[in-house]
Design a protein around this motif. Structure first.
Motif, PDB file in Angstrom:
ATOM      1  N   LEU A 152       0.668  -1.180   0.250  1.00  0.00           N
ATOM      2  CA  LEU A 152      -0.076  -0.025   0.208  1.00  0.00           C
ATOM      3  C   LEU A 152       0.778   1.364   0.111  1.00  0.00           C
ATOM      4  O   LEU A 152       0.478   2.090  -0.611  1.00  0.00           O
ATOM      5  CB  LEU A 152      -0.828   0.129   1.265  1.00  0.00           C
ATOM      6  CG  LEU A 152      -2.167  -0.956   1.068  1.00  0.00           C
ATOM      7  CD1 LEU A 152      -2.842  -0.766   2.408  1.00  0.00           C
ATOM      8  CD2 LEU A 152      -2.923  -0.445   0.198  1.00  0.00           C
ATOM      9  N   ARG A 153       1.949   1.134   0.742  1.00  0.00           N
ATOM     10  CA  ARG A 153       2.944   2.472   0.842  1.00  0.00           C
ATOM     11  C   ARG A 153       3.434   2.677  -0.589  1.00  0.00           C
ATOM     12  O   ARG A 153       3.731   3.502  -1.043  1.00  0.00           O
ATOM     13  CB  ARG A 153       3.863   2.205   1.836  1.00  0.00           C
ATOM     14  CG  ARG A 153       3.308   2.128   3.225  1.00  0.00           C
ATOM     15  CD  ARG A 153       4.440   1.562   4.416  1.00  0.00           C
ATOM     16  NE  ARG A 153       5.413   2.722   4.316  1.00  0.00           N
ATOM     17  CZ  ARG A 153       6.751   2.453   4.966  1.00  0.00           C
ATOM     18  NH1 ARG A 153       7.085   1.287   5.317  1.00  0.00           N
ATOM     19  NH2 ARG A 153       7.515   3.620   4.790  1.00  0.00           N
ATOM     20  N   GLY A 154       3.657   1.491  -1.265  1.00  0.00           N
ATOM     21  CA  GLY A 154       4.130   1.599  -2.577  1.00  0.00           C
ATOM     22  C   GLY A 154       3.160   2.391  -3.617  1.00  0.00           C
ATOM     23  O   GLY A 154       3.903   2.980  -4.720  1.00  0.00           O
ATOM     24  N   VAL A 155       1.752   2.336  -3.360  1.00  0.00           N
ATOM     25  CA  VAL A 155       0.998   3.409  -4.114  1.00  0.00           C
ATOM     26  C   VAL A 155       1.349   4.736  -4.236  1.00  0.00           C
ATOM     27  O   VAL A 155       1.390   5.609  -5.064  1.00  0.00           O
ATOM     28  CB  VAL A 155      -0.360   3.103  -3.600  1.00  0.00           C
ATOM     29  CG1 VAL A 155      -1.292   3.917  -4.643  1.00  0.00           C
ATOM     30  CG2 VAL A 155      -0.705   1.583  -3.839  1.00  0.00           C
ATOM     31  N   ALA A 156       1.949   5.233  -2.905  1.00  0.00           N
ATOM     32  CA  ALA A 156       2.234   6.706  -2.723  1.00  0.00           C
ATOM     33  C   ALA A 156       3.902   6.972  -3.112  1.00  0.00           C
ATOM     34  O   ALA A 156       4.143   8.292  -3.322  1.00  0.00           O
ATOM     35  CB  ALA A 156       2.045   7.062  -1.287  1.00  0.00           C
ATOM     36  N   SER A 157       4.715   6.048  -3.092  1.00  0.00           N
ATOM     37  CA  SER A 157       6.039   6.344  -3.217  1.00  0.00           C
ATOM     38  C   SER A 157       6.860   5.278  -4.050  1.00  0.00           C
ATOM     39  O   SER A 157       6.566   3.782  -3.519  1.00  0.00           O
ATOM     40  CB  SER A 157       6.651   6.786  -2.019  1.00  0.00           C
ATOM     41  OG  SER A 157       8.119   6.650  -2.079  1.00  0.00           O
ATOM     42  N   THR A 158       7.471   5.654  -5.039  1.00  0.00           N
ATOM     43  CA  THR A 158       8.123   4.412  -6.107  1.00  0.00           C
ATOM     44  C   THR A 158       9.416   3.982  -5.076  1.00  0.00           C
ATOM     45  O   THR A 158      10.178   2.841  -5.556  1.00  0.00           O
ATOM     46  CB  THR A 158       8.576   5.158  -7.331  1.00  0.00           C
ATOM     47  OG1 THR A 158       9.407   6.209  -6.995  1.00  0.00           O
ATOM     48  CG2 THR A 158       7.176   5.407  -7.986  1.00  0.00           C
ATOM     49  N   GLU A 159       9.738   4.827  -3.978  1.00  0.00           N
ATOM     50  CA  GLU A 159      10.998   4.304  -3.241  1.00  0.00           C
ATOM     51  C   GLU A 159      10.874   3.026  -2.831  1.00  0.00           C
ATOM     52  O   GLU A 159      11.964   2.330  -2.204  1.00  0.00           O
ATOM     53  CB  GLU A 159      11.430   5.112  -2.505  1.00  0.00           C
ATOM     54  CG  GLU A 159      10.550   5.455  -1.088  1.00  0.00           C
ATOM     55  CD  GLU A 159      11.129   6.497  -0.471  1.00  0.00           C
ATOM     56  OE1 GLU A 159      11.137   6.343   0.832  1.00  0.00           O
ATOM     57  OE2 GLU A 159      11.138   7.597  -0.706  1.00  0.00           O
ATOM     58  N   HIS A 160       9.568   2.511  -2.497  1.00  0.00           N
ATOM     59  CA  HIS A 160       9.440   1.046  -1.850  1.00  0.00           C
ATOM     60  C   HIS A 160       9.381  -0.043  -2.910  1.00  0.00           C
ATOM     61  O   HIS A 160       9.546  -1.366  -2.495  1.00  0.00           O
ATOM     62  CB  HIS A 160       7.980   1.108  -0.976  1.00  0.00           C
ATOM     63  CG  HIS A 160       8.188   2.224  -0.057  1.00  0.00           C
ATOM     64  ND1 HIS A 160       8.851   2.342   0.859  1.00  0.00           N
ATOM     65  CD2 HIS A 160       7.201   3.270   0.020  1.00  0.00           C
ATOM     66  CE1 HIS A 160       8.653   3.253   1.654  1.00  0.00           C
ATOM     67  NE2 HIS A 160       7.525   3.980   1.155  1.00  0.00           N
ATOM     68  N   ALA A 161       9.743   0.306  -4.391  1.00  0.00           N
ATOM     69  CA  ALA A 161       9.568  -0.507  -5.312  1.00  0.00           C
ATOM     70  C   ALA A 161      10.582  -1.836  -5.016  1.00  0.00           C
ATOM     71  O   ALA A 161      10.206  -3.072  -5.239  1.00  0.00           O
ATOM     72  CB  ALA A 161       9.414  -0.192  -6.539  1.00  0.00           C
ATOM     73  N   GLU A 162      11.636  -1.452  -4.539  1.00  0.00           N
ATOM     74  CA  GLU A 162      12.956  -2.495  -4.662  1.00  0.00           C
ATOM     75  C   GLU A 162      12.483  -3.578  -3.672  1.00  0.00           C
ATOM     76  O   GLU A 162      12.661  -4.583  -3.692  1.00  0.00           O
ATOM     77  CB  GLU A 162      14.232  -1.908  -4.671  1.00  0.00           C
ATOM     78  CG  GLU A 162      14.922  -1.262  -5.789  1.00  0.00           C
ATOM     79  CD  GLU A 162      16.179  -0.817  -5.589  1.00  0.00           C
ATOM     80  OE1 GLU A 162      16.817  -1.437  -4.858  1.00  0.00           O
ATOM     81  OE2 GLU A 162      16.242   0.450  -6.234  1.00  0.00           O
ATOM     82  N   ASP A 163      11.852  -2.871  -2.454  1.00  0.00           N
ATOM     83  CA  ASP A 163      11.749  -3.810  -1.395  1.00  0.00           C
ATOM     84  C   ASP A 163      10.690  -4.524  -1.590  1.00  0.00           C
ATOM     85  O   ASP A 163      10.724  -5.735  -1.162  1.00  0.00           O
ATOM     86  CB  ASP A 163      11.251  -2.818  -0.109  1.00  0.00           C
ATOM     87  CG  ASP A 163      12.447  -2.074   0.596  1.00  0.00           C
ATOM     88  OD1 ASP A 163      13.650  -2.436   0.318  1.00  0.00           O
ATOM     89  OD2 ASP A 163      12.297  -1.200   1.164  1.00  0.00           O
ATOM     90  N   ILE A 164       9.529  -4.051  -2.118  1.00  0.00           N
ATOM     91  CA  ILE A 164       8.365  -4.928  -2.592  1.00  0.00           C
ATOM     92  C   ILE A 164       8.819  -6.134  -3.334  1.00  0.00           C
ATOM     93  O   ILE A 164       8.303  -7.267  -3.145  1.00  0.00           O
ATOM     94  CB  ILE A 164       7.342  -4.102  -3.262  1.00  0.00           C
ATOM     95  CG1 ILE A 164       6.596  -2.935  -2.265  1.00  0.00           C
ATOM     96  CG2 ILE A 164       6.367  -4.868  -3.733  1.00  0.00           C
ATOM     97  CD1 ILE A 164       5.752  -2.010  -2.740  1.00  0.00           C
TER      98      ILE A 164
END
Length: 458
Positions: A397-409
């Motif tokens: 869900l946090r990835g919806v607001a910020s692309t910086e979580h893409a690698e973690d996801i």
């Protein structure tokens, strides 16, 4: 059978009726409405017929009638009658009496419960059982006629009675027309009705969201002015109302209604303040996306979690508190724990969030900082944590607001699909490459950690 108010020497009070206009009965015959017996619970029909056979009046009432008129599928079927709770219990061996504020009969058929209520009146001549504290009803067991019962209900759309003897709908308040117009309208003076029971403001928002109704202008106008009265409602009752609002499949519309009428700041003051100060709108984007996903799960008959819901609703407050603690120089891990405890304790003054939900909620928050780690032991501990799946869903869900979580996801999605040995091998390879470059593990991102799980960028 004699009707009236059974004597009760304690807790009685005289209050004025909030509905003064005379009622006019309108009977809508079967050929002018859409309710069919085949859409009514067979157990509800059994209760209706047995009460009728015993000489009592009995009607299907409230939300079931309303929902059937708009082609909905009621989950609950309630019955109203002139029989007292004690008389109902004598008719049904599978009956139990419940309630202090409202004395009700529950007729139990396996997993289905048919709730049967005696007609209630607005006024008390002193012989009934009504108790008022600070203008709010805390006990209301004053029995009356069907006309009294209709006028004391909250909204016109809930004051419709389906008669089993001729399959007609009885309307005493204009509710049938309001349902056709898809309008939520309070019975009586709106301000006085809200002061009697402030939770009616939440019910107005919830039912409008559920039914896609518009709240009548006169009904809506006092809500922002009286919103603070919700603070006087019992925290346990507000917890139940919040679950109904957000876990019934219309959470997004319900949240937007809370915002529109100034109720969000009363129910979730710290989250409301955080959303207001979040200029990017990222926190709100996370919240709306989470509620949209919850609505989809409800629509698909998939399980939903109160712990995840409150983690979502209070995430803005958590981020705000975490940032404040970090600015004071509190170390990251300690700041997270203190922020989680602080937000939970403050919220408990308004909504009674049970520990069985507040503890998993906090775990979902605290796991967010672990997703940046690639240390072997930490990765495996995170994967085996009981809240990992919920925390990972929250990360997405946090990835919806910020692309910086893409690698973690991407990493954690793949980690779940790998065997233990495959994951060990990929972690060793990853860490070797980082060390070969002469840098500390890239995913630690100490700069990012200085500001609340990226304050969610958030």
């Amino acid at each position: 059978m004699p009707l009236g108010n059974p004597a009760n020497p304690t807790g009685s009070a005289n209050i004025n009726s909030t509905v003064t206009k005379p009622f006019t009965l309108r009977t809508i015959p079967r050929d002018q409405h859409t309710i069919s017996r085949k859409d009514i619970s067979p157990n509800a029909l059994r209760v209706l017929y047995r009460l009728r056979e015993a000489g009592f009046a009995a009607y299907l009432v409230g939300g079931a009638v309303r929902d059937l008129l708009v082609d909905g599928r009621p989950k609950d079927f309630d019955v109203a009658t002139d029989a007292t709770p004690e008389q109902i219990k004598q008719l049904f061996r599978n009956c139990r009496l419940i309630g202090r504020r409202f004395r009700l009969a529950h007729v139990v058929f396996g997993r289905e419960i048919i709730e049967v209520a005696t007609f209630r009146a607005n006024t008390d001549d002193g012989s009934g059982d009504r108790e008022v504290e600070n203008g709010m009803l805390v006990r209301d067991n004053v029995y009356g006629t069907i006309e009294d019962d209709a006028l004391r209900r909250d909204f016109t759309c809930n004051a419709l009675y389906y008669a089993i003897e001729d399959f007609s709908v009885r309307d005493y308040t204009g509710g049938f027309e309001d349902v056709q117009a898809r309008t939520m309208k309070l019975i009586g003076d709106p301000e006085q009705r809200y002061r009697e029971d402030p939770v009616r403001m939440l019910r107005a928002v919830r039912l409008a969201a559920k039914l896609d109704f518009t709240i009548d202008e006169a009904t809506a106008e006092p809500i922002p002015r009286l919103a603070n009265l919700l603070g006087e409602a019992a925290p346990a009752r507000l917890f139940e109302e919040v679950l109904k609002l957000f876990l019934s499949g219309h959470g997004v519309a319900g949240f937007e209604g809370l915002e529109r009428y100034g109720l969000l700041a009363v129910l979730f003051p710290e989250s409301a303040a955080a959303l207001k100060s979040n200029r990017t709108g990222a926190l709100r984007s996370i919240l709306i996306e989470g509620l949209r996903n919850t609505d989809e799960r409800v629509a698909n008959d998939e399980p939903v979690s109160p712990a995840f819901l409150f983690a979502l609703l209070l995430w803005p407050a958590f981020c705000r508190s975490l940032m404040a603690l970090q600015k004071q120089g509190v170390a990251m891990e300690e700041a997270q724990r203190r922020a989680a405890d602080r937000v939970t304790l403050h919220q408990l003054t308004t909504i009674a969030l049970p520990r069985r939900f507040s503890l998993p909620m906090q775990e979902i928050w605290l796991l967010q900082s672990r997703f940046s780690s690639r240390q072997r032991k930490r990765v495996f501990r995170t994967l085996t944590h009981p809240r990992f799946r919920a925390a990972f869903d929250f990360l997405m869900l946090r990835g919806v607001a910020s692309t910086e979580h893409a690698e973690d996801i991407a990493f954690w999605r793949e980690a779940q699909q790998q065997s233990g040995r495959q994951l060990e091998s990929s972690l060793d390879e990853m860490n070797s490459e980082v060390l070969a470059e002469g840098d500390a593990p890239r995913r630690r991102r100490r700069r990012r950690r200085s500001g609340a799980p990226a304050a969610s960028g958030e």
